[in-house]
Design a protein around this motif. Structure first.
Motif, mmCIF file in Angstrom:
data_model
loop_
_atom_site.group_PDB
_atom_site.id
_atom_site.type_symbol
_atom_site.label_atom_id
_atom_site.label_comp_id
_atom_site.label_asym_id
_atom_site.label_seq_id
_atom_site.Cartn_x
_atom_site.Cartn_y
_atom_site.Cartn_z
ATOM 1 N N ILE A 3 72.349 68.531 -90.719
ATOM 2 C CA ILE A 3 71.494 68.295 -89.552
ATOM 3 C C ILE A 3 72.298 67.514 -88.524
ATOM 4 C CG2 ILE A 3 69.390 67.195 -88.683
ATOM 5 C CD1 ILE A 3 68.225 67.528 -91.517
ATOM 6 N N ALA A 4 72.253 67.964 -87.279
ATOM 7 C CA ALA A 4 72.931 67.285 -86.180
ATOM 8 C C ALA A 4 71.904 66.776 -85.186
ATOM 9 C CB ALA A 4 73.911 68.224 -85.488
ATOM 10 N N ILE A 5 71.985 65.496 -84.871
ATOM 11 C CA ILE A 5 71.155 64.899 -83.816
ATOM 12 C C ILE A 5 72.005 64.849 -82.555
ATOM 13 C CG2 ILE A 5 69.723 62.950 -83.137
ATOM 14 C CD1 ILE A 5 68.799 64.296 -85.707
ATOM 15 N N LEU A 6 71.570 65.538 -81.519
ATOM 16 C CA LEU A 6 72.329 65.639 -80.271
ATOM 17 C C LEU A 6 71.676 64.756 -79.205
ATOM 18 C CD1 LEU A 6 72.750 69.534 -80.204
ATOM 19 C CD2 LEU A 6 74.209 67.832 -81.332
ATOM 20 N N ASP A 22 67.169 54.133 -84.959
ATOM 21 C CA ASP A 22 65.901 54.738 -85.376
ATOM 22 C C ASP A 22 66.131 56.071 -86.097
ATOM 23 O OD1 ASP A 22 64.579 52.600 -84.303
ATOM 24 O OD2 ASP A 22 63.921 53.632 -82.475
ATOM 25 N N PHE A 23 67.021 56.884 -85.565
ATOM 26 C CA PHE A 23 67.265 58.188 -86.187
ATOM 27 C C PHE A 23 68.071 58.049 -87.487
ATOM 28 C CE2 PHE A 23 65.812 59.892 -82.181
ATOM 29 C CZ PHE A 23 65.201 61.074 -82.557
ATOM 30 N N LYS A 24 68.936 57.055 -87.571
ATOM 31 C CA LYS A 24 69.648 56.809 -88.831
ATOM 32 C C LYS A 24 68.669 56.371 -89.917
ATOM 33 C CE LYS A 24 73.625 54.711 -88.884
ATOM 34 N NZ LYS A 24 74.689 53.712 -88.617
ATOM 35 N N ARG A 25 67.659 55.629 -89.532
ATOM 36 C CA ARG A 25 66.644 55.210 -90.502
ATOM 37 C C ARG A 25 65.824 56.399 -90.995
ATOM 38 N NH1 ARG A 25 64.033 52.230 -87.373
ATOM 39 N NH2 ARG A 25 62.330 53.660 -86.921
ATOM 40 N N GLU A 26 65.477 57.313 -90.082
ATOM 41 C CA GLU A 26 64.650 58.467 -90.456
ATOM 42 C C GLU A 26 65.462 59.545 -91.171
ATOM 43 O OE1 GLU A 26 61.425 58.651 -90.158
ATOM 44 O OE2 GLU A 26 61.245 56.726 -89.111
ATOM 45 N N LEU A 27 66.717 59.755 -90.729
ATOM 46 C CA LEU A 27 67.567 60.793 -91.311
ATOM 47 C C LEU A 27 68.941 60.189 -91.613
ATOM 48 C CD1 LEU A 27 66.718 63.793 -88.929
ATOM 49 C CD2 LEU A 27 65.999 63.551 -91.313
ATOM 50 N N PRO A 28 69.050 59.453 -92.704
ATOM 51 C CA PRO A 28 70.312 58.748 -92.986
ATOM 52 C C PRO A 28 71.500 59.677 -93.217
ATOM 53 C CG PRO A 28 68.788 58.599 -94.851
ATOM 54 C CD PRO A 28 68.013 59.169 -93.710
ATOM 55 N N ASN A 29 71.265 60.919 -93.606
ATOM 56 C CA ASN A 29 72.370 61.841 -93.882
ATOM 57 C C ASN A 29 72.738 62.723 -92.691
ATOM 58 O OD1 ASN A 29 72.633 60.988 -96.596
ATOM 59 N ND2 ASN A 29 70.904 62.296 -97.192
ATOM 60 N N ALA A 30 71.994 62.618 -91.608
ATOM 61 C CA ALA A 30 72.279 63.435 -90.433
ATOM 62 C C ALA A 30 73.455 62.856 -89.643
ATOM 63 C CB ALA A 30 71.050 63.529 -89.542
ATOM 64 N N LYS A 31 74.176 63.726 -88.955
ATOM 65 C CA LYS A 31 75.234 63.278 -88.058
ATOM 66 C C LYS A 31 74.655 63.132 -86.649
ATOM 67 C CE LYS A 31 79.146 65.318 -90.547
ATOM 68 N NZ LYS A 31 80.298 66.252 -90.462
ATOM 69 N N ILE A 32 74.909 61.990 -86.049
ATOM 70 C CA ILE A 32 74.386 61.707 -84.710
ATOM 71 C C ILE A 32 75.524 61.791 -83.710
ATOM 72 C CG2 ILE A 32 73.193 60.034 -83.251
ATOM 73 C CD1 ILE A 32 71.897 58.894 -85.752
ATOM 74 N N GLY A 51 77.375 53.490 -84.951
ATOM 75 C CA GLY A 51 77.683 54.510 -85.944
ATOM 76 C C GLY A 51 77.558 55.947 -85.501
ATOM 77 N N ALA A 52 77.425 56.201 -84.211
ATOM 78 C CA ALA A 52 77.333 57.578 -83.725
ATOM 79 C C ALA A 52 78.728 58.161 -83.500
ATOM 80 C CB ALA A 52 76.537 57.640 -82.423
ATOM 81 N N ILE A 53 78.805 59.481 -83.531
ATOM 82 C CA ILE A 53 80.023 60.193 -83.164
ATOM 83 C C ILE A 53 79.977 60.424 -81.662
ATOM 84 C CG2 ILE A 53 81.389 62.293 -83.488
ATOM 85 C CD1 ILE A 53 79.924 62.588 -86.217
ATOM 86 N N VAL A 54 80.925 59.870 -80.937
ATOM 87 C CA VAL A 54 80.882 59.896 -79.477
ATOM 88 C C VAL A 54 81.806 60.980 -78.940
ATOM 89 C CG1 VAL A 54 81.270 58.596 -77.351
ATOM 90 C CG2 VAL A 54 80.282 57.452 -79.353
ATOM 91 N N ARG A 55 81.258 61.817 -78.083
ATOM 92 C CA ARG A 55 82.044 62.825 -77.362
ATOM 93 C C ARG A 55 81.845 62.591 -75.859
ATOM 94 N NH1 ARG A 55 82.616 67.490 -80.787
ATOM 95 N NH2 ARG A 55 82.995 66.673 -82.895
ATOM 96 N N PHE A 56 82.724 63.156 -75.061
ATOM 97 C CA PHE A 56 82.651 62.961 -73.614
ATOM 98 C C PHE A 56 82.573 64.309 -72.908
ATOM 99 C CE2 PHE A 56 84.635 59.192 -75.310
ATOM 100 C CZ PHE A 56 83.990 58.165 -74.630
#
Length: 310
Positions: A3-6, A22-32, A51-56
């Motif tokens: 699951i990817a959170i965009l 908030d999203f890490k709490r609800e979906l700890p295994n998802a990539k944000i 802890g998010a993966i940052v893109r530009f």
């Protein structure tokens, strides 16, 4: 299943940390994934610290961000949410459930049915704009979508990898909805709550200019997706104008066998010719659009096959 959170972001330093947590709490295994769209504040630093993966994305505009997100991120299921902390993360399970069960390709987070959007949002003209866009699209496609322009959505891989994003800015939500309706994707709405931005956080929307862009997008997609109906409307309009201008000329000729209203006769002929040209354009482009739909269905089959093999 991945699951990817965009999260598209532009100057959301104040709220992005809370959204990620908030999203890490609800979906700890998802990539944000946080896509920073030329922010002038510490949005990217805060996102990375949480802890998010940052893109530009250097091209300004939410549509440009979504294009890069859909193109670059690989996952089985996707959730897109704004970085302004207006969409509660606890509803993400309701957003994901229909796509995970195969009941929908696109899930729309409906802010309007619960009434929280109108209670929290103080920009009255936004409500009018939402209703106008919703009415136009629902009438055009004989649908009943409640919230066309929400920023909280869920997608399956098929929709994401087959969505041709052409909008540069905030018209992207409208483009997604029309694309899904026109190509008969499975759509489901889920009622969610909405909360206004926290004090000190400013909206990037401009009601007038962004509303004009959305209406222009509807006009353009109407022409592209339903050319026969689009050009038939213009053909009917030109024909009515031609008859209105030309009727007195015809009556005069019948009564006297002479025509003194020569400019009116020329104008009437011009309107009728435009009507015929519009109808011919509609017929030709409708054939082109039909061929495109067939090719698109074949492309969907190829994407689906690759997803299953992967």
């Amino acid at each position: 299943m991945e699951i990817a959170i965009l999260v598209p972001c532009y100057n959301e330093e104040q709220t992005i940390g809370s959204v990620i947590d908030d999203f890490k709490r609800e979906l700890p295994n998802a990539k944000i994934y946080v896509f920073d769209n030329n922010s002038s504040d510490r949005t990217s630093e805060v996102a990375r610290a949480h802890g998010a993966i940052v893109r530009f994305e250097p091209r300004q505009g939410k549509g440009n961000v979504v294009r890069s997100m859909f193109r670059d991120i690989e996952a089985d299921y996707y959730v897109m949410v704004d970085g302004d902390d207006t969409y509660p993360a606890e509803f993400v399970h309701d957003i994901l459930a229909p796509v995970q069960k195969g009941e929908a390709n696109l899930v729309i987070g409906d802010r309007l049915s619960n009434g929280t959007y109108f209670n929290e949002n103080k920009r009255q003209f936004h409500g009018f704009g939402n209703n106008l866009v919703k009415g136009l699209i629902n009438k055009l496609y004989k649908s009943n979508i409640t919230d066309i322009m929400t920023g909280y959505r869920g997608f399956d891989r098929l929709f994401v990898k087959s969505m041709p994003v052409t909008s540069p800015g905030f018209e992207i939500e409208t483009e997604m909805s029309i694309h899904a309706l026109d190509n008969r994707f499975l759509i489901k709405e889920v009622k969610i709550d909405y909360r206004d931005r926290p004090e000190g956080s400013e909206s990037k929307l401009n009601t007038i200019s962004d509303g004009a862009k959305v209406l222009r997008m509807i006009f353009t997609l109407f022409k592209d997706y339903k050319p026969m109906l689009f050009f038939s409307v213009w053909a009917a309009l030109f024909l009515v104008l031609g008859l209105a201008v030309g009727t007195p000329v015809i009556v005069e000729y019948v009564q006297s066998s002479f025509i003194t209203k020569v400019p009116s006769a020329i104008l009437a002929v011009g309107f009728v010719l435009l009507s015929m040209l519009s109808l011919a354009c509609g017929l030709i482009l409708d054939t082109v659009a039909g061929t495109h739909r067939k090719n698109y269905e074949l492309q969907l089959n190829r994407i689906s096959d690759r997803s299953e093999r992967g």
